[in-house]
Design an enzyme around this catalytic site. Structure first.
Site, short mmCIF file in Angstrom:
data_model
loop_
_atom_site.label_atom_id
_atom_site.label_comp_id
_atom_site.label_asym_id
_atom_site.label_seq_id
_atom_site.Cartn_x
_atom_site.Cartn_y
_atom_site.Cartn_z
N LYS A 1 64.11 58.67 49.99
CA LYS A 1 64.60 59.02 51.33
C LYS A 1 63.58 59.97 51.98
O LYS A 1 62.56 59.50 52.47
CB LYS A 1 66.02 59.55 51.22
N THR B 1 61.04 48.68 33.02
CA THR B 1 59.64 48.98 33.34
C THR B 1 59.55 50.24 34.21
O THR B 1 60.34 50.41 35.14
CB THR B 1 59.03 47.77 34.08
N1 PLP Z 1 73.25 59.27 45.66
C1 PLP Z 1 73.67 59.24 46.93
C2 PLP Z 1 74.61 60.30 47.39
C3 PLP Z 1 73.25 58.23 47.80
O1 PLP Z 1 73.70 58.20 49.06
C4 PLP Z 1 72.35 57.24 47.33
C5 PLP Z 1 71.85 56.16 48.22
O2 PLP Z 1 72.00 56.12 49.38
C6 PLP Z 1 71.95 57.32 46.00
C7 PLP Z 1 72.41 58.33 45.19
C8 PLP Z 1 71.01 56.29 45.45
O3 PLP Z 1 69.68 56.68 45.72
P1 PLP Z 1 68.55 55.54 45.82
O4 PLP Z 1 68.65 54.97 47.21
O5 PLP Z 1 67.29 56.26 45.55
O6 PLP Z 1 68.88 54.52 44.79
#
Ligand code: PLP
Length: 403
Positions: A246, A276
């Protein structure tokens, strides 16, 4: 069984409810954030993206892009294996050191996404600590819920952000190992949890505290260490989880904590062991992004300014949006079909891309547009978005009046 008939009928139900997901076909243009090309019916047109989780535009920052290009040229594309079997690259080691330093922890561990880091860490802690109970905030992300489910540990759900309810529930659990899982910035409402109170409750009960800072890392705190850094609480939290996908503009997830905790997850988490490793170039780019945001306030300050400006404009025009202390502006629609329709009109007529957020991402009846202003949205972009929304709101009000 006629499998396809079953799949089609379930999809028809989804469409009838207005909850069928349609992906916008976008091509982000490096160096021109937040613009993108939208491919539709064989044509391409310029749109302004208003819902990106690349919150600060770091995915196109020259330092980050160059770090990735250089690492691809020196190391090639993929990692070549799991971390255990040839996949550990020096760039992973550097990135883990950078992350441990970011949160002031002894160690860090990388995963292929934030989702996988929550899923793997919570399932490993819940299953690997005998008789553990996991106390989970009721609005926790799907990745945490799935991790807890997979652990098969007992689970207790506490009311959202209600540390008194957490306190009562921890009391009721009694003398068992307790893990408290919660987030700092909740991504759909944009509210920030009362971390200090939650930490104090955890300490009083000897519970292990687990915080998801996915929507906060890079964004809050003097070095981008998240809300826990801003509040001076990072050293009182046992495990801080985050994403590289993000604000850091790359992909991947991680946990940080004590050397023993991180080594425990490294040694027992199937979601870490049997997949991986991240491409070295992603690790190099993420390291560059974190380093930059540790030193630079410019992106965070500009973003805050844009958020404040858009909020003020929406309020002035009477566009309903949730108030919160974060960078996320949810514009409430409350109906899946209208939400989709408004998003389509914004894209087709105004060149504005805001994805509709419908069930199951949010509860039914709370459908919304989730707007995330970035440091590179101009005053003119904000004016254009507000003009578009105001025009749509007027049309909706008119339609209601005629009906
Ligand atoms: N935790 C929260 C609160 C999220 O909103 C998100 C994804 O939007 C994630 C974890 C997952 O992160 P990633 O997009 O890096 O898989």
């Amino acid at each position: 069984m006629d499998f396809d008939a079953h799949f089609k009928s379930r999809l028809e139900t989804l469409k009838a409810e207005g909850n069928y997901r349609v992906f916008a076909d976008l091509e982000r243009r490096c160096g021109n954030f937040p613009r993108a090309d939208n491919h539709k019916n064989g044509a391409r047109r310029d749109v302004t993206v208003w819902c990106s989780n690349d919150y600060l535009g770091m995915g196109q920052h020259p330092d980050v892009v160059n770090a990735m290009v250089e690492a691809v040229q020196s190391c090639g594309t993929g990692a070549g294996g799991t971390r255990n079997i040839g996949g550990t690259n020096h760039h992973h080691i550097l990135l883990e050191a950078e992350l441990a330093d970011l949160h002031g922890k002894e160690a860090a561990l990388l995963f292929t996404s934030g989702y996988v880091s929550n899923w793997a860490a919570l399932s490993t802690l819940g299953s690997g600590i005998p008789h553990a109970v996991i106390l989970s905030d009721e609005k926790n992300h799907a990745s945490m819920i799935e991790g807890i489910r997979h652990s098969r540990a007992d689970k207790v759900v506490w009311r959202h952000n209600d540390w008194r309810d957490l306190d009562r529930k921890l009391h009721a659990v009694g003398d068992r190992p307790k893990i408290v899982a919660f987030e700092s910035v909740y991504s759909m409402d944009g509210d920030i949890s009362p971390i200090r109170e939650i930490v104090e409750v955890c300490e009083a009960h000897g519970a292990l505290s687990y915080i998801d800072e996915v929507h906060a890392v890079g964004m809050y705190g003097p070095r981008g260490g998240g809300v826990t850094e801003r509040e001076g609480l990072a050293d009182r939290i046992d495990l801080i989880e985050g994403t590289l996908g993000k604000a850091y503009g790359c992909v991947g997830g991680y946990i940080t904590g004590s050397a023993a905790l991180v080594d425990f997850v490294r040694s027992f988490a199937s979601g870490f062991i049997f997949t991986t490793a991240l491409p070295p170039a992603v690790a190099a780019a993420a390291t560059a992004s974190i380093k930059h945001l540790k030193a630079s306030q410019a992106e965070r300050l500009a973003q805050r300014d844009r958020v404040a400006r858009l909020r003020a404009r929406l309020t002035a025009e009477g566009i309903p949006h949730l108030e919160n202390d974060s960078h996320i502006i949810p514009v409430m629609i409350g109906d899946p079909v209208k939400c989709r329709m408004i998003s389509d009109i914004l894209m087709d007529d105004w060149g504005v891309y805001v994805q509709p957020i419908n069930y199951p991402t949010v509860p039914k009846g709370t459908e919304r547009l989730r707007i995330t202003p970035g440091p590179l949205h101009t005053d003119a972009d904000i004016d254009h978005l507000v003009t578009a929304l105001t025009s749509l709101w007027r049309q909706c009000a008119l339609a209601r009046a005629v009906a």
